[in-house]
Motif scaffolding. Structure first.
Motif, PDB file in Angstrom:
ATOM      1  N   PRO A 132      -1.028  -6.359   6.431  1.00 28.42           N
ATOM      2  CA  PRO A 132      -0.847  -4.937   6.103  1.00 28.42           C
ATOM      3  C   PRO A 132      -2.141  -4.153   6.307  1.00 28.42           C
ATOM      4  O   PRO A 132      -3.219  -4.594   5.875  1.00 28.42           O
ATOM      5  N   PRO A 133      -2.070  -3.014   6.976  1.00 28.44           N
ATOM      6  CA  PRO A 133      -3.285  -2.221   7.222  1.00 28.44           C
ATOM      7  C   PRO A 133      -3.861  -1.678   5.918  1.00 28.44           C
ATOM      8  O   PRO A 133      -3.125  -1.197   5.057  1.00 28.44           O
ATOM      9  N   ALA A 134      -5.179  -1.787   5.808  1.00 25.23           N
ATOM     10  CA  ALA A 134      -5.862  -1.276   4.617  1.00 25.23           C
ATOM     11  C   ALA A 134      -6.597   0.022   4.900  1.00 25.23           C
ATOM     12  O   ALA A 134      -7.126   0.642   3.983  1.00 25.23           O
ATOM     13  N   LEU A 180      -4.271   0.884  10.806  1.00 20.29           N
ATOM     14  CA  LEU A 180      -2.935   1.383  11.110  1.00 20.29           C
ATOM     15  C   LEU A 180      -2.869   1.851  12.561  1.00 20.29           C
ATOM     16  O   LEU A 180      -1.880   1.594  13.271  1.00 20.29           O
ATOM     17  N   GLN A 181      -3.915   2.514  13.023  1.00 22.09           N
ATOM     18  CA  GLN A 181      -3.951   2.964  14.418  1.00 22.09           C
ATOM     19  C   GLN A 181      -3.933   1.783  15.384  1.00 22.09           C
ATOM     20  O   GLN A 181      -3.374   1.883  16.483  1.00 22.09           O
ATOM     21  N   ALA A 182      -4.520   0.656  14.966  1.00 27.02           N
ATOM     22  CA  ALA A 182      -4.502  -0.532  15.822  1.00 27.02           C
ATOM     23  C   ALA A 182      -3.083  -1.057  16.020  1.00 27.02           C
ATOM     24  O   ALA A 182      -2.752  -1.603  17.077  1.00 27.02           O
ATOM     25  N   GLN A 201       5.471  -5.410  16.500  1.00 25.33           N
ATOM     26  CA  GLN A 201       4.431  -4.643  15.817  1.00 25.33           C
ATOM     27  C   GLN A 201       4.703  -4.531  14.327  1.00 25.33           C
ATOM     28  O   GLN A 201       3.767  -4.552  13.519  1.00 25.33           O
ATOM     29  N   LEU A 202       5.962  -4.433  13.934  1.00 34.48           N
ATOM     30  CA  LEU A 202       6.248  -4.389  12.498  1.00 34.48           C
ATOM     31  C   LEU A 202       6.005  -5.755  11.858  1.00 34.48           C
ATOM     32  O   LEU A 202       5.571  -5.836  10.686  1.00 34.48           O
ATOM     33  N   HIS A 203       6.257  -6.832  12.600  1.00 35.11           N
ATOM     34  CA  HIS A 203       5.924  -8.162  12.091  1.00 35.11           C
ATOM     35  C   HIS A 203       4.415  -8.279  11.894  1.00 35.11           C
ATOM     36  O   HIS A 203       3.943  -8.816  10.874  1.00 35.11           O
ATOM     37  N   THR A 260       0.827  -1.217   0.000  1.00 34.24           N
ATOM     38  CA  THR A 260       0.000   0.000   0.000  1.00 34.24           C
ATOM     39  C   THR A 260       0.854   1.257   0.000  1.00 34.24           C
ATOM     40  O   THR A 260       0.333   2.356   0.153  1.00 34.24           O
ATOM     41  N   PHE A 261       2.162   1.083  -0.198  1.00 36.51           N
ATOM     42  CA  PHE A 261       3.069   2.222  -0.105  1.00 36.51           C
ATOM     43  C   PHE A 261       3.441   2.708  -1.493  1.00 36.51           C
ATOM     44  O   PHE A 261       3.844   1.919  -2.359  1.00 36.51           O
TER      45      PHE A 261
END
Length: 787
Positions: free
Chosen positions: A140-142, A147-149, A132-134, A29-30
């Protein structure tokens, strides 16, 4: 390049722009941005989320100017969130989600943005960062919500607690050698001390190392070999000797290696009472096996420690002092402590609600002390300005002297929250943040709890709040670095206090005039002076204060509470023999050093001082259903204790209201425990005081709460009843409300047209600007000429 494997994730530290962009690119998503500018690209979620890299002086340090720069970047572009990479020249970086949580009608302001950070440092284990990065790479946040979670304190603390509970129950408790009944409490004491020392070592104040405790165990294993001697021969000197005297003045055994002995001898002189052995626990010959300690160290020190408290603007997803309170309070509630299970009824209050309640309390306090309603709320809400120099000076004066009580203090969340809010507000009024200011504010914070463990946790939180502000050179001080808090946070029963069988009032009625009696006045002044010197470590120890307390209590009880000879006292209705019996019992308890907690004695400087009560009583009283109520101190049967609760509530009503006996509301025998805290706290306020509680809402809609409703309708003006309809405060099966009330006036009844605002919040508190909305609603009421 996609980085998803655990070993590959470790290549993200130290900071490297290309490596981090490779990780982000793997999310799918980047959208990267070319060039060498500060903007790396953006995440294509349900709204634009820029990814921005900013070089700072020290990435691991929480600096307001860094947060403000990121918030201003988003505000100027009309964006609600951004992912920021704050990196420094040492390879450390802070991966921060900066977002405006406010979801109301007005445009976002700078103060609406919050920063939630994961910290990566080349010299730290960075476990939470990698976890958290794992999680981000696996799912991946959609959306921005997803992302906040990833950056949620609740999610991180839940994962930490699950792992912590397993290590605690299966390794530490099982590793205690000694009486089964004390193993859990002993393990808990070890955890609290170890975590506190984790913050001390984080500053490099133990042997000049940030990993001193793991290093200490390693040196032990190399020198002695793993067995069962580490706790007794290496940790006990650290726990009970190294921090209790100035550097170079310790008397340590000769069995330690020279470099370890030197580190302990040069450890900072924190405070004599901080790590004092706990009677009934540390004097029972208990110890921990080496393997249990190693397992706990391996778990705990895989996480980064940060010594700074979270606040309303910034949350770090690392082990910080707030974590200490949250984790240990949750553990105590789940497993029990001091031979008690869950009957204490305590629940941790989320920090966002603590902050809201502190600001409401201080806004109402300033309003009641003469600041205009508009100015008081604007100051505490952080919007607008316009205070005249005279108003600023008055607000500073009132905030510097405000005295605050939490009668069910738990791990100290409300006292720490009040400390933070006061400092921030005073800074806005031109009062610089200094160590002296923090100590002055600490001296005005009070707490009580029926669990001795809760008292200790609260003291540790407050000590840490002071410790983090100490300059580095203070580690060499010959004087104790931390104030003595033992007389500010008390172990006792907030709602039932007795001499023998006789209930003791929370404070004296105004007409009593106890300090007009010369012997009582002299004894009172000596006690207050001793407590002041004790707090500031001016050569007065706890034993000296205790002697002054004994002298004051016996003089006070004899001449005022119990009466003299045949002269009737405040506690006695005609029975001189009963007075003598109770007095003799009190003398015996005092002689044994087991006298109970009394507000009138333990906080005499407040309740017998010029104000005659606290400015603010705030907290989260224990939620215990009436059928489960019992005396946690074991002095009375459950039925007798409930009767004393009702008697105490009636006495409290007599103290603060003008009710005649026949018209006085009668507490229901079906009332839950928290309802009695309402009455007790009203009695502890001075006439212009403010009460703010978060409790179950059951008193509003069941028959047993009618008597409390009557108190608020007729005697103690209720300002707000705030209910969050989408997010409960502390337990899934308890609906809660925040209430704000003014102290009762015995000379006045609440006007019949007094407006009570019932507020139903339909968003999480962190997404609301509730202070501003309450201000607008109350302004409409004021315009109508009602309040």
């Amino acid at each position: 390049m996609q980085l998803t494997h655990k070993m590959e994730l470790h290549s993200l530290v130290p900071y490297n722009r290309e490596t981090l962009m490779g990780f982000l690119d793997g999310l799918g998503t980047f959208a990267p941005q070319g060039g060498v500018g500060e903007r790396l690209g953006q995440l294509l979620l349900d709204e634009e989320v820029p990814v921005v890299a900013l070089e700072v002086e020290q990435a691991a340090k929480k600096r307001r100017k860094d947060w403000e720069g990121a918030a201003r970047y988003l505000l100027e572009r009309g964006l609600s969130a951004g992912l920021f990479v704050f990196h420094d020249a040492y390879g450390a970086y802070r991966l921060s989600l900066v977002s405006a949580r406010y979801r109301g009608k007005r445009k976002p302001e700078l103060s609406d943005y919050r920063r939630h950070s994961l910290i990566a440092h080349p010299d730290q284990p960075n476990k939470t960062f990698f976890q958290q990065l794992h999680r981000m790479a696996e799912n991946p946040p959609a959306s921005l919500d997803e992302l906040q979670a990833i950056f949620s304190v609740e999610a991180v603390s839940e994962a930490f607690y699950r792992e912590f509970l397993g290590v605690f129950s299966n390794r530490l408790v099982e590793g205690v050698v000694g009486a089964d009944s004390e193993r859990q409490d002993f393990a808990l004491a070890f955890v609290a001390r170890t975590i506190f020392l984790g913050f001390v070592q984080r500053r490099g104040w133990l042997g000049g190392r940030e990993d001193f405790l793991p290093y200490l165990y390693k040196r032990y294993a190399e020198t002695v070999g793993v067995g069962a001697r580490f706790y007794r021969e290496w940790l006990e000197p650290l726990f009970f000797q190294a921090l209790k005297a100035p550097p170079g003045s310790k008397r340590l055994a000769d069995n330690l290696p020279p470099e370890v002995r030197e580190a302990l001898e040069q450890a900072p002189y924190l405070n004599g009472e901080l790590f004092a052995p706990k009677p009934g626990l540390d004097d029972r010959g208990l110890y921990l096996r080496d393997q249990a300690i190693q397992a706990f160290f391996d778990f705990l020190f895989a996480h980064n420690f940060t010594v700074e408290e979270n606040d309303r603007y910034e949350e770090e997803l690392e082990l910080n002092p707030e974590f200490l309170g949250l984790i240990l309070e949750r553990l105590i509630n789940q497993l029990g402590v001091e031979g008690k299970s869950r009957e204490a009824g305590a629940h941790y209050t989320p920090r966002v609600e603590v902050d809201l309640m502190c600001r409401l309390a201080l806004a109402e306090h300033l309003y009641r002390q003469g600041l205009s309603f508009e100015r008081a709320y604007a100051l505490m809400g952080g919007w607008g300005g316009g205070l005249s120099p005279e108003e600023q000076a008055r607000a500073r004066e009132k905030l510097l002297e405000v005295r605050v009580l939490d009668p069910a203090v738990g791990s100290g969340a409300f006292l720490v929250g009040m400390l933070q809010t006061l400092e921030e507000t005073l800074e806005a009024l031109g009062e610089p943040r200094t160590l002296d200011l923090r100590k002055r504010l600490l001296q005005n914070l009070y707490g009580v709890d029926a669990l001795g463990w809760a008292v200790w946790m609260a003291e540790l939180r407050l000590w840490l709040a002071y410790f983090v502000e100490l300059p580095d050179h203070a580690r060499y001080s010959r004087e104790p670095l931390l104030p003595s808090l033992g007389l500010k946070v008390a172990h006792g029963d907030s709602v039932v206090q007795t001499i023998g069988s006789t209930p003791v009032p929370a404070k004296l009625p105004t007409k009593a005039g106890g300090l007009r009696d010369e012997p009582i006045k002299r004894s009172y002044e000596a006690l207050v002076a001793a407590k002041e010197d004790y707090f500031h470590n001016r050569g007065v120890n706890a034993e000296r204060v205790e002697e002054q307390e004994k002298a004051f209590l016996l003089t006070y009880a004899r001449q005022l509470l119990l009466g003299k000879g045949q002269e009737q006292g405040l506690l006695v209705e005609g029975a001189a023999e009963r007075a003598e019996e109770d007095y003799r019992r009190l003398e015996a308890l005092v002689a044994l050093g087991r006298r109970p907690f009394f507000y009138l004695l333990d906080f005499a400087e407040v309740l017998l001082g010029p104000k005659g009560g606290f400015d603010i009583v705030i907290g989260n009283p224990p939620y215990v259903r009436q059928e489960e109520i019992q005396d946690l101190f074991g002095r009375h049967t459950a039925e007798r204790y409930k009767a004393l609760l009702r008697e105490g509530a009636e006495r409290d009503l007599d103290l603060v209201t003008g009710y005649r006996e026949k018209a006085r509301p009668k507490p229901s025998g079906r009332s839950d425990l928290y309802t009695y805290f309402y009455l007790r706290s009203l009695a502890l306020l001075h006439p212009k005081g403010v009460q703010v509680f978060v409790t179950s809402n059951s008193w509003l809609d069941v028959q047993y709460g009618a008597w409390l409703q009557q108190v608020f309708l007729e005697a103690a003006p209720l300002r707000y009843v705030i209910e969050n309809r989408v997010k409960r405060s502390f337990r899934a099966d308890v609906n809660t409300v925040i209430t704000v009330a003014h102290a009762a006036d015995p000379e006045k009844k609440v006007p019949r047209d007094w407006p009570v605002l019932f507020v139903a919040v339909k968003r999480p508190f962190e997404e609301s600007d509730l202070l501003h909305e309450l201000f607008e609603a109350q302004t409409e009421v004021l315009r109508a000429g009602v309040a």
